[in-house]
Design a protein around this motif. Structure first.
Motif, PDB file in Angstrom:
ATOM      1  N   LYS A 320       0.841  -1.202   0.000  1.00 17.75           N
ATOM      2  CA  LYS A 320       0.000   0.000   0.000  1.00 17.75           C
ATOM      3  C   LYS A 320       0.876   1.253   0.000  1.00 17.75           C
ATOM      4  N   LYS A 321       1.996   1.151   0.685  1.00 16.25           N
ATOM      5  CA  LYS A 321       2.899   2.298   0.771  1.00 16.25           C
ATOM      6  C   LYS A 321       3.436   2.683  -0.604  1.00 16.25           C
ATOM      7  N   ILE A 322       3.736   1.671  -1.440  1.00 11.39           N
ATOM      8  CA  ILE A 322       4.262   1.977  -2.779  1.00 11.39           C
ATOM      9  C   ILE A 322       3.139   2.080  -3.817  1.00 11.39           C
ATOM     10  N   LYS A 323       1.884   2.020  -3.339  1.00  3.84           N
ATOM     11  CA  LYS A 323       0.696   2.181  -4.195  1.00  3.84           C
ATOM     12  C   LYS A 323       0.695   1.201  -5.370  1.00  3.84           C
ATOM     13  N   ALA A 324       0.826  -0.074  -5.027  1.00  2.00           N
ATOM     14  CA  ALA A 324       0.861  -1.112  -6.066  1.00  2.00           C
ATOM     15  C   ALA A 324      -0.544  -1.567  -6.449  1.00  2.00           C
ATOM     16  N   TYR A 325      -1.481  -0.634  -6.496  1.00  2.00           N
ATOM     17  CA  TYR A 325      -2.882  -0.985  -6.744  1.00  2.00           C
ATOM     18  C   TYR A 325      -3.128  -1.469  -8.173  1.00  2.00           C
ATOM     19  N   GLY A 326      -2.249  -1.102  -9.088  1.00  4.11           N
ATOM     20  CA  GLY A 326      -2.428  -1.523 -10.476  1.00  4.11           C
ATOM     21  C   GLY A 326      -2.373  -3.023 -10.666  1.00  4.11           C
ATOM     22  N   PHE A 327      -1.855  -3.739  -9.657  1.00  4.03           N
ATOM     23  CA  PHE A 327      -1.776  -5.197  -9.738  1.00  4.03           C
ATOM     24  C   PHE A 327      -3.012  -5.873  -9.152  1.00  4.03           C
ATOM     25  N   THR A 328      -3.928  -5.087  -8.598  1.00  3.57           N
ATOM     26  CA  THR A 328      -5.128  -5.669  -7.993  1.00  3.57           C
ATOM     27  C   THR A 328      -6.240  -5.800  -9.025  1.00  3.57           C
ATOM     28  N   LYS A 329      -7.080  -6.789  -8.800  1.00  2.00           N
ATOM     29  CA  LYS A 329      -8.207  -7.006  -9.714  1.00  2.00           C
ATOM     30  C   LYS A 329      -9.175  -5.829  -9.686  1.00  2.00           C
ATOM     31  N   TYR A 330      -9.406  -5.270  -8.489  1.00  4.64           N
ATOM     32  CA  TYR A 330     -10.406  -4.204  -8.423  1.00  4.64           C
ATOM     33  C   TYR A 330      -9.932  -2.947  -9.150  1.00  4.64           C
ATOM     34  N   HIS A 331      -8.642  -2.651  -9.097  1.00 10.37           N
ATOM     35  CA  HIS A 331      -8.118  -1.510  -9.857  1.00 10.37           C
ATOM     36  C   HIS A 331      -8.272  -1.774 -11.353  1.00 10.37           C
ATOM     37  N   GLN A 332      -7.900  -2.969 -11.782  1.00  7.08           N
ATOM     38  CA  GLN A 332      -7.974  -3.310 -13.204  1.00  7.08           C
ATOM     39  C   GLN A 332      -9.418  -3.314 -13.699  1.00  7.08           C
ATOM     40  N   LYS A 333     -10.348  -3.814 -12.868  1.00  9.51           N
ATOM     41  CA  LYS A 333     -11.762  -3.843 -13.275  1.00  9.51           C
ATOM     42  C   LYS A 333     -12.304  -2.431 -13.472  1.00  9.51           C
ATOM     43  N   LYS A 336     -10.319  -0.840 -16.553  1.00  8.63           N
ATOM     44  CA  LYS A 336     -10.639  -1.433 -17.855  1.00  8.63           C
ATOM     45  C   LYS A 336     -12.138  -1.480 -18.133  1.00  8.63           C
ATOM     46  N   ASP A 337     -12.920  -0.976 -17.179  1.00 10.11           N
ATOM     47  CA  ASP A 337     -14.365  -0.858 -17.372  1.00 10.11           C
ATOM     48  C   ASP A 337     -15.010  -2.207 -17.692  1.00 10.11           C
ATOM     49  N   THR A 338     -14.742  -3.204 -16.849  1.00 12.88           N
ATOM     50  CA  THR A 338     -15.389  -4.508 -17.023  1.00 12.88           C
ATOM     51  C   THR A 338     -16.798  -4.451 -16.437  1.00 12.88           C
ATOM     52  N   ASP A 339     -17.551  -5.548 -16.623  1.00 18.03           N
ATOM     53  CA  ASP A 339     -18.896  -5.645 -16.027  1.00 18.03           C
ATOM     54  C   ASP A 339     -18.754  -6.052 -14.562  1.00 18.03           C
ATOM     55  N   TYR A 340     -18.149  -5.173 -13.768  1.00 17.82           N
ATOM     56  CA  TYR A 340     -17.774  -5.571 -12.410  1.00 17.82           C
ATOM     57  C   TYR A 340     -18.934  -5.527 -11.420  1.00 17.82           C
ATOM     58  N   LEU A 341     -20.055  -4.905 -11.789  1.00 11.55           N
ATOM     59  CA  LEU A 341     -21.191  -4.840 -10.870  1.00 11.55           C
ATOM     60  C   LEU A 341     -21.847  -6.220 -10.797  1.00 11.55           C
ATOM     61  N   PHE A 342     -22.000  -6.721  -9.597  1.00  6.74           N
ATOM     62  CA  PHE A 342     -22.486  -8.087  -9.395  1.00  6.74           C
ATOM     63  C   PHE A 342     -23.708  -8.065  -8.491  1.00  6.74           C
ATOM     64  N   LEU A 343     -24.848  -8.483  -9.027  1.00  6.67           N
ATOM     65  CA  LEU A 343     -26.102  -8.595  -8.272  1.00  6.67           C
ATOM     66  C   LEU A 343     -26.595  -7.252  -7.741  1.00  6.67           C
ATOM     67  N   ASP A 344     -26.090  -6.167  -8.298  1.00  2.08           N
ATOM     68  CA  ASP A 344     -26.439  -4.853  -7.753  1.00  2.08           C
ATOM     69  C   ASP A 344     -27.937  -4.558  -7.835  1.00  2.08           C
ATOM     70  N   GLU A 345     -28.581  -4.988  -8.920  1.00  5.39           N
ATOM     71  CA  GLU A 345     -30.011  -4.694  -9.068  1.00  5.39           C
ATOM     72  C   GLU A 345     -30.830  -5.380  -7.981  1.00  5.39           C
ATOM     73  N   TYR A 346     -30.398  -6.581  -7.566  1.00  6.22           N
ATOM     74  CA  TYR A 346     -31.137  -7.314  -6.538  1.00  6.22           C
ATOM     75  C   TYR A 346     -30.858  -6.739  -5.149  1.00  6.22           C
ATOM     76  N   LYS A 347     -29.603  -6.374  -4.924  1.00  2.00           N
ATOM     77  CA  LYS A 347     -29.267  -5.733  -3.644  1.00  2.00           C
ATOM     78  C   LYS A 347     -29.995  -4.394  -3.521  1.00  2.00           C
ATOM     79  N   LYS A 348     -30.127  -3.698  -4.645  1.00  2.00           N
ATOM     80  CA  LYS A 348     -30.821  -2.403  -4.642  1.00  2.00           C
ATOM     81  C   LYS A 348     -32.306  -2.592  -4.338  1.00  2.00           C
ATOM     82  N   ASN A 349     -32.910  -3.653  -4.875  1.00  2.00           N
ATOM     83  CA  ASN A 349     -34.323  -3.939  -4.587  1.00  2.00           C
ATOM     84  C   ASN A 349     -34.554  -4.097  -3.091  1.00  2.00           C
TER      85      ASN A 349
END
Length: 480
Positions: A320-333, A336-349
């Motif tokens: 975290k100190k060297i900000k290596a976030y580019g290697f994480t899946k959540y940064h890449q998602k 790269k604008d993937t379809d990262y939202l999961f079950l959001d419509e149901y959680k929102k309901n």
């Protein structure tokens, strides 16, 4: 609504060679293909410059017969360590249609030789069996990087760097041998000559020792010390180039495997899905079975590939100190604008229903509150009461901790009450079932898993079978 969640095991059930081992075995076959002598120093150009040069060469030779460097399916899989699986692939698909052109072979050879991540993974091919092992190896590299950066920042005198990098020395403050060799794979060190001793006649004896590669120093000068951001950027770019190599494998080999006949999914309780959440990069279900809405949570291959390959999180504070976030899946998602939202419509309901109930209650006067609440209770409406009616079928996903956020989201849908959410987890065999249950217990805890299984909201079942259309199965045989 029926929702299918697929992982790599879904493709493997279709005998598509998408395991990490399959990919690396094919890359090895390509790398070892004899295509004549290459340029000795490939570092004089970037990988994209070499690819452009190869395109120009083949364009000039377009009226000539291509050199015999193309590779068919058998050649590509000649190094396979899983011959049974590849035999099934040949049974199910028209593998004779697979032919990697000489130009593509050349390009991949240059990409492989110039990619530090591939060269590193190649040295650990026996240790890395799965894509999860692969992610752990990425983590080991960035952890080693963070530890080394922290150590080098403690060194004030550049001459002391030499003693730190001499891992064989008896100095207390020195780099660990494992870290030295890991980072050596990525070119962080460069050998330099130095005067070992002076001898008679004014002559000197020179030696060689490792030092920081000047390309990763501020201003390209050793005296200025290591520029951590420069090395991290290099690792990141190399990982993206590795993703390009993997994407080419999916494009040029996997997506070109056409079934020899229609393939059916054979299972008593399998229901064809209304929607798919895919942790794969391939479009196997759409390509082989039917068109259906698919959300690619980790990206997809192809012309506009946005493949995610990385670690689940930065557990080490040094990362975290060297900000290596580019290697994480959540940064890449996100990047790269993937379809990262999961079950959001149901959680929102669920959240909307709770909020509306709370708002309605607040509108009532204090005197009327008990009557209104009683009326709602009679109606069975408690603020959480919304039937989702969702059937989830998980096929080929490991349920590993690397995707724990998705797993928490899925198994939160029946929190507080039964919203008619049901989950079936398919498994390959008893060992796989054991591992899947282990992973769920580690993520969700004993109480939640027991609660879901006791209520039959969660069930484990054997994988459906993938069979060629009109194939004779055991059920078709006459009963004795």
């Amino acid at each position: 609504m029926n929702i299918l969640i697929v992982g790599n095991g879904f493709d493997l059930s279709h005998y598509l060679p998408t395991k990490y081992d399959h990919f690396m075995d094919v890359m090895r076959a390509i790398e070892e293909k004899n295509t004549g002598e290459k340029v000795k120093d490939l570092s004089i150009h970037s990988v994209e410059e070499w690819v452009n040069e190869i395109d120009k060469i083949f364009e000039k030779r377009k009226d000539q017969i291509d050199p015999d460097y193309a590779m068919n399916f058998d050649e590509l899989f000649s190094k396979t360590r899983e011959s049974y699986f590849i035999a099934k692939t040949k049974e199910f698909y028209l593998t004779e249609q697979i032919n990697l052109s000489a130009k593509d072979v050349f390009k991949l050879q240059y990409r492989l030789e110039l990619n530090s991540w591939y060269q590193y993974f190649k040295k650990h091919v026996e240790e890395i069996k799965t894509w999860i092992d692969f992610e752990q190896k990425i983590e080991s590299v960035i952890v080693a990087t963070a530890q080394c950066i922290a150590d080098l920042e403690k060194i004030n005198n550049t001459s002391d760097v030499h003693s730190y990098l001499t891992w064989k020395s008896k100095e207390q403050f020195r780099i660990k041998e494992k870290i030295f060799h890991i980072l050596d794979c990525f070119g962080l060190w460069e050998a330099e000559e130095y005067v070992l001793m002076a001898v008679a006649g004014g002559k000197t004896v020179k030696g060689s020792r490792p030092n920081i590669n000047p390309r990763f120093c501020y201003g390209g000068n050793l005296e200025n010390g290591l520029n951590p951001l420069s090395f991290l950027d290099f690792l990141q770019q190399q990982l993206e180039q590795f993703i390009v190599i993997f994407d080419l494998y999916l494009e040029l080999v996997i997506s070109q495997l056409n079934p020899a006949s229609m393939l059916d999914i054979e299972a008593k309780e399998f229901v064809y899905p209304d929607k798919i959440y895919s942790f794969n990069y391939t479009n196997t279900y759409q390509r082989i079975h039917d068109s259906v809405e698919v959300e690619y949570l980790h990206g997809s291959h192809g012309e506009y590939q946005n493949i995610v390959l990385g670690v689940s999180d930065l557990e080490d504070e040094s990362l975290k100190k060297i900000k290596a976030y580019g290697f994480t899946k959540y940064h890449q998602k996100l990047f790269k604008d993937t379809d990262y939202l999961f079950l959001d419509e149901y959680k929102k309901n669920i959240e909307d229903t709770k909020r509306k109930f709370d708002e309605d209650l607040q509108l009532m006067s204090a005197n009327a509150l008990s009557d209104i609440k009683a009326r709602f209770m009679k109606m069975g409406y408690t603020g959480n009461n919304i039937n989702l009616d969702l059937n989830f079928y998980i096929w080929g996903h490991s349920l590993d901790v690397s995707d724990k956020d998705y797993i928490h989201d899925l198994f939160s849908l029946n929190d507080d009450m039964d919203r008619n959410v049901r989950v079936i987890v398919y498994h390959f065999n008893k060992t796989a079932k054991f591992d899947l249950l282990n992973n769920l217990l580690a993520i969700l805890g004993k109480d939640k898993v027991e609660h879901w299984m006791k209520n039959k909201w969660l069930q484990f079942k054997e994988n459906p079978k993938i069979v060629p259309e009109n194939a004779i199965t055991l059920e078709d045989l006459p009963k004795m």
